[in-house]
Motif scaffolding. Structure first.
Motif, PDB file in Angstrom:
ATOM      1  N   PHE A  40       0.858  -1.180   0.000  1.00  0.00           N
ATOM      2  CA  PHE A  40       0.000   0.000   0.000  1.00  0.00           C
ATOM      3  C   PHE A  40       0.891   1.226   0.000  1.00  0.00           C
ATOM      4  CE2 PHE A  40       0.409  -0.494   4.650  1.00  0.00           C
ATOM      5  CZ  PHE A  40       0.620   0.810   5.072  1.00  0.00           C
ATOM      6  N   THR A  41       0.340   2.327  -0.467  1.00  0.00           N
ATOM      7  CA  THR A  41       1.035   3.611  -0.411  1.00  0.00           C
ATOM      8  C   THR A  41       0.215   4.549   0.455  1.00  0.00           C
ATOM      9  OG1 THR A  41      -0.033   4.391  -2.442  1.00  0.00           O
ATOM     10  CG2 THR A  41       2.127   3.328  -2.680  1.00  0.00           C
ATOM     11  N   ASP A  42       0.913   5.476   1.103  1.00  0.00           N
ATOM     12  CA  ASP A  42       0.235   6.388   2.008  1.00  0.00           C
ATOM     13  C   ASP A  42       1.096   7.627   2.197  1.00  0.00           C
ATOM     14  OD1 ASP A  42      -1.841   7.173   3.746  1.00  0.00           O
ATOM     15  OD2 ASP A  42      -0.847   6.290   5.486  1.00  0.00           O
ATOM     16  N   GLY A  43       0.467   8.681   2.627  1.00  0.00           N
ATOM     17  CA  GLY A  43       1.204   9.897   2.951  1.00  0.00           C
ATOM     18  C   GLY A  43       0.989  10.993   1.931  1.00  0.00           C
ATOM     19  N   ALA A  44       2.072  11.700   1.620  1.00  0.00           N
ATOM     20  CA  ALA A  44       2.006  12.829   0.686  1.00  0.00           C
ATOM     21  C   ALA A  44       1.317  12.401  -0.601  1.00  0.00           C
ATOM     22  CB  ALA A  44       3.411  13.348   0.396  1.00  0.00           C
ATOM     23  N   PRO A  45       0.395  13.223  -1.120  1.00  0.00           N
ATOM     24  CA  PRO A  45      -0.377  12.817  -2.295  1.00  0.00           C
ATOM     25  C   PRO A  45       0.438  12.715  -3.593  1.00  0.00           C
ATOM     26  CG  PRO A  45      -1.031  15.022  -1.568  1.00  0.00           C
ATOM     27  CD  PRO A  45      -0.068  14.495  -0.557  1.00  0.00           C
ATOM     28  N   ASP A  46       1.572  13.412  -3.686  1.00  0.00           N
ATOM     29  CA  ASP A  46       2.377  13.379  -4.907  1.00  0.00           C
ATOM     30  C   ASP A  46       3.857  13.258  -4.546  1.00  0.00           C
ATOM     31  OD1 ASP A  46       3.664  13.697  -7.322  1.00  0.00           O
ATOM     32  OD2 ASP A  46       2.591  15.519  -7.878  1.00  0.00           O
ATOM     33  N   PRO A  47       4.435  12.053  -4.672  1.00  0.00           N
ATOM     34  CA  PRO A  47       5.830  11.855  -4.278  1.00  0.00           C
ATOM     35  C   PRO A  47       6.840  12.548  -5.197  1.00  0.00           C
ATOM     36  CG  PRO A  47       5.000   9.886  -5.318  1.00  0.00           C
ATOM     37  CD  PRO A  47       3.829  10.826  -5.173  1.00  0.00           C
ATOM     38  N   SER A  48       6.375  13.036  -6.349  1.00  0.00           N
ATOM     39  CA  SER A  48       7.308  13.692  -7.269  1.00  0.00           C
ATOM     40  C   SER A  48       7.544  15.164  -6.917  1.00  0.00           C
ATOM     41  CB  SER A  48       6.797  13.573  -8.709  1.00  0.00           C
ATOM     42  OG  SER A  48       5.583  14.291  -8.867  1.00  0.00           O
ATOM     43  N   LYS A  49       6.800  15.685  -5.949  1.00  0.00           N
ATOM     44  CA  LYS A  49       6.947  17.097  -5.579  1.00  0.00           C
ATOM     45  C   LYS A  49       8.210  17.333  -4.762  1.00  0.00           C
ATOM     46  CE  LYS A  49       2.304  18.844  -5.853  1.00  0.00           C
ATOM     47  NZ  LYS A  49       1.230  19.533  -5.198  1.00  0.00           N
ATOM     48  N   GLU A  50       8.766  18.512  -4.922  1.00  0.00           N
ATOM     49  CA  GLU A  50       9.940  18.947  -4.159  1.00  0.00           C
ATOM     50  C   GLU A  50       9.633  18.877  -2.663  1.00  0.00           C
ATOM     51  OE1 GLU A  50      13.806  20.714  -3.934  1.00  0.00           O
ATOM     52  OE2 GLU A  50      12.717  20.344  -5.794  1.00  0.00           O
ATOM     53  N   GLY A  51      10.571  18.355  -1.895  1.00  0.00           N
ATOM     54  CA  GLY A  51      10.437  18.315  -0.443  1.00  0.00           C
ATOM     55  C   GLY A  51       9.706  17.105   0.102  1.00  0.00           C
ATOM     56  N   VAL A  52       9.251  16.208  -0.763  1.00  0.00           N
ATOM     57  CA  VAL A  52       8.580  14.993  -0.302  1.00  0.00           C
ATOM     58  C   VAL A  52       9.606  13.862  -0.242  1.00  0.00           C
ATOM     59  CG1 VAL A  52       6.838  13.243  -0.838  1.00  0.00           C
ATOM     60  CG2 VAL A  52       6.318  15.659  -1.194  1.00  0.00           C
ATOM     61  N   ALA A  53       9.731  13.264   0.932  1.00  0.00           N
ATOM     62  CA  ALA A  53      10.623  12.112   1.104  1.00  0.00           C
ATOM     63  C   ALA A  53       9.843  10.846   0.749  1.00  0.00           C
ATOM     64  CB  ALA A  53      11.113  12.040   2.534  1.00  0.00           C
ATOM     65  N   VAL A  54      10.473   9.969  -0.019  1.00  0.00           N
ATOM     66  CA  VAL A  54       9.873   8.677  -0.356  1.00  0.00           C
ATOM     67  C   VAL A  54      10.563   7.622   0.497  1.00  0.00           C
ATOM     68  CG1 VAL A  54       9.483   6.974  -2.168  1.00  0.00           C
ATOM     69  CG2 VAL A  54       9.321   9.413  -2.692  1.00  0.00           C
ATOM     70  N   VAL A  55       9.777   6.854   1.241  1.00  0.00           N
ATOM     71  CA  VAL A  55      10.327   5.861   2.160  1.00  0.00           C
ATOM     72  C   VAL A  55       9.746   4.494   1.824  1.00  0.00           C
ATOM     73  CG1 VAL A  55      10.565   5.175   4.578  1.00  0.00           C
ATOM     74  CG2 VAL A  55      10.544   7.602   3.978  1.00  0.00           C
ATOM     75  N   LEU A  56      10.624   3.544   1.531  1.00  0.00           N
ATOM     76  CA  LEU A  56      10.225   2.160   1.311  1.00  0.00           C
ATOM     77  C   LEU A  56      10.273   1.468   2.669  1.00  0.00           C
ATOM     78  CD1 LEU A  56       9.520  -0.196  -0.591  1.00  0.00           C
ATOM     79  CD2 LEU A  56      11.981  -0.564  -0.856  1.00  0.00           C
ATOM     80  N   PRO A  73      -2.047  10.116   7.744  1.00  0.00           N
ATOM     81  CA  PRO A  73      -0.969  10.120   6.756  1.00  0.00           C
ATOM     82  C   PRO A  73       0.032  11.250   7.009  1.00  0.00           C
ATOM     83  CG  PRO A  73      -3.097  10.637   5.715  1.00  0.00           C
ATOM     84  CD  PRO A  73      -3.355  10.383   7.160  1.00  0.00           C
ATOM     85  N   PHE A  74       1.290  10.966   6.726  1.00  0.00           N
ATOM     86  CA  PHE A  74       2.320  12.003   6.792  1.00  0.00           C
ATOM     87  C   PHE A  74       2.078  13.013   5.680  1.00  0.00           C
ATOM     88  CE2 PHE A  74       4.851   8.354   8.565  1.00  0.00           C
ATOM     89  CZ  PHE A  74       5.006   8.879   9.832  1.00  0.00           C
ATOM     90  N   LYS A  75       2.367  14.276   5.922  1.00  0.00           N
ATOM     91  CA  LYS A  75       2.165  15.321   4.904  1.00  0.00           C
ATOM     92  C   LYS A  75       3.325  15.395   3.906  1.00  0.00           C
ATOM     93  CE  LYS A  75      -0.688  18.305   7.867  1.00  0.00           C
ATOM     94  NZ  LYS A  75      -1.801  17.471   7.769  1.00  0.00           N
ATOM     95  N   ASP A  76       4.557  15.209   4.370  1.00  0.00           N
ATOM     96  CA  ASP A  76       5.737  15.359   3.518  1.00  0.00           C
ATOM     97  C   ASP A  76       6.526  14.066   3.340  1.00  0.00           C
ATOM     98  OD1 ASP A  76       5.171  18.051   3.137  1.00  0.00           O
ATOM     99  OD2 ASP A  76       6.269  18.641   4.935  1.00  0.00           O
ATOM    100  N   ILE A  77       5.898  12.950   3.643  1.00  0.00           N
ATOM    101  CA  ILE A  77       6.541  11.648   3.463  1.00  0.00           C
ATOM    102  C   ILE A  77       5.576  10.760   2.689  1.00  0.00           C
ATOM    103  CG2 ILE A  77       7.430   9.579   4.602  1.00  0.00           C
ATOM    104  CD1 ILE A  77       8.141  11.363   6.997  1.00  0.00           C
ATOM    105  N   PHE A  78       6.087  10.101   1.659  1.00  0.00           N
ATOM    106  CA  PHE A  78       5.306   9.155   0.869  1.00  0.00           C
ATOM    107  C   PHE A  78       5.814   7.763   1.213  1.00  0.00           C
ATOM    108  CE2 PHE A  78       4.508   6.657  -3.004  1.00  0.00           C
ATOM    109  CZ  PHE A  78       3.155   6.890  -3.169  1.00  0.00           C
ATOM    110  N   GLN A  79       4.968   6.959   1.819  1.00  0.00           N
ATOM    111  CA  GLN A  79       5.344   5.615   2.219  1.00  0.00           C
ATOM    112  C   GLN A  79       4.939   4.594   1.162  1.00  0.00           C
ATOM    113  OE1 GLN A  79       3.010   5.829   6.006  1.00  0.00           O
ATOM    114  NE2 GLN A  79       4.718   4.589   6.743  1.00  0.00           N
ATOM    115  N   ILE A  80       5.826   3.646   0.920  1.00  0.00           N
ATOM    116  CA  ILE A  80       5.517   2.459   0.129  1.00  0.00           C
ATOM    117  C   ILE A  80       5.756   1.290   1.085  1.00  0.00           C
ATOM    118  CG2 ILE A  80       6.060   1.077  -1.905  1.00  0.00           C
ATOM    119  CD1 ILE A  80       7.326   3.686  -3.081  1.00  0.00           C
ATOM    120  N   CYS A  81       4.681   0.643   1.508  1.00  0.00           N
ATOM    121  CA  CYS A  81       4.755  -0.402   2.532  1.00  0.00           C
ATOM    122  C   CYS A  81       4.405  -1.738   1.879  1.00  0.00           C
ATOM    123  CB  CYS A  81       3.793  -0.095   3.671  1.00  0.00           C
ATOM    124  SG  CYS A  81       4.038   1.554   4.385  1.00  0.00           S
ATOM    125  N   VAL A  82       5.340  -2.659   1.905  1.00  0.00           N
ATOM    126  CA  VAL A  82       5.208  -3.895   1.132  1.00  0.00           C
ATOM    127  C   VAL A  82       5.271  -5.119   2.048  1.00  0.00           C
ATOM    128  CG1 VAL A  82       7.693  -3.927   0.630  1.00  0.00           C
ATOM    129  CG2 VAL A  82       6.137  -5.149  -0.865  1.00  0.00           C
TER     130      VAL A  82
END
Length: 123
Positions: A40-56, A73-82
Motif C-alpha cells: 500500500f502507499t500512504d502519505g504525501a499525495p504526490d511523491p514527485s513534488k519537491e520536499g517529499v521524502a519517499v520511504v520504502l 498520513p504524513f504530509k511530507d513523506i510518501f510511504q511504500i509499505c510492502v
C-alpha cells in the motif's frame, strides 16, 4: 501460556486502525519472476513534488506491511509499505531441496526496484 488479561477485554481492532486500513487498501504488482508483491502507499499525495521524502518500508520476519500504518498520513513523506515474500498478500518465495528457499537478498532487491518503478508510473 495464557494470554495476558485485558480490562476491558480486547474484542475488536481499534476503530482508527480499521478506518486507516480501509483508506490505504491493498495493491498488487506482478514481478518479472511471476511472483506477486502486495503493498500500500500512504502519505504525501504526490511523491514527485519537491520536499517529499519517499520511504520504502520493509518489515521483519513474521510481520506484515500494516505495521507501518500511521494513525494519520504524513504530509511530507510518501510511504511504500510492502509485504515481503512469504508474508501477507505477497507470493511465497520459491522453495527447493525439500522446502529450503533459494530466494536471496539480491532477488528481493531486484523485485523491490521493480515495485518502485511500478509505483512511480502513477506520477
Amino acid at each position: 501460556k495464557k494470554p495476558i488479561p485485558c480490562n476491558p477485554p480486547l474484542t475488536t481492532y481499534d476503530a482508527d486502525y480499521v478506518r486507516r486500513k480501509q483508506e490505504v487498501g491493498e495493491k498488487f504488482m506482478t514481478c518479472k519472476s511471476s511472483r506477486k508483491l502486495c503493498y500500500f502507499t500512504d502519505g504525501a499525495p504526490d511523491p514527485s513534488k519537491e520536499g517529499v521524502a519517499v520511504v520504502l518500508c520493509l518489515h521483519s520476519c513474521g510481520l506484515h506491511k500494516y505495521m507501518w500504518l500511521q494513525r494519520e498520513p504524513f504530509k511530507d513523506i510518501f510511504q511504500i509499505c510492502v509485504d515481503r515474500m512469504g508474508h501477507g498478500g505477497s507470493s511465497d518465495p520459491p522453495c527447493h531441496n525439500g522446502g529450503a528457499s533459494d530466494y536471496t537478498f539480491a532477488d528481493l532487491v531486484a523485485e523491490l526496484v521493480e515495485l518502485m518503478d511500478e509505483v512511480y508510473k502513477e506520477w
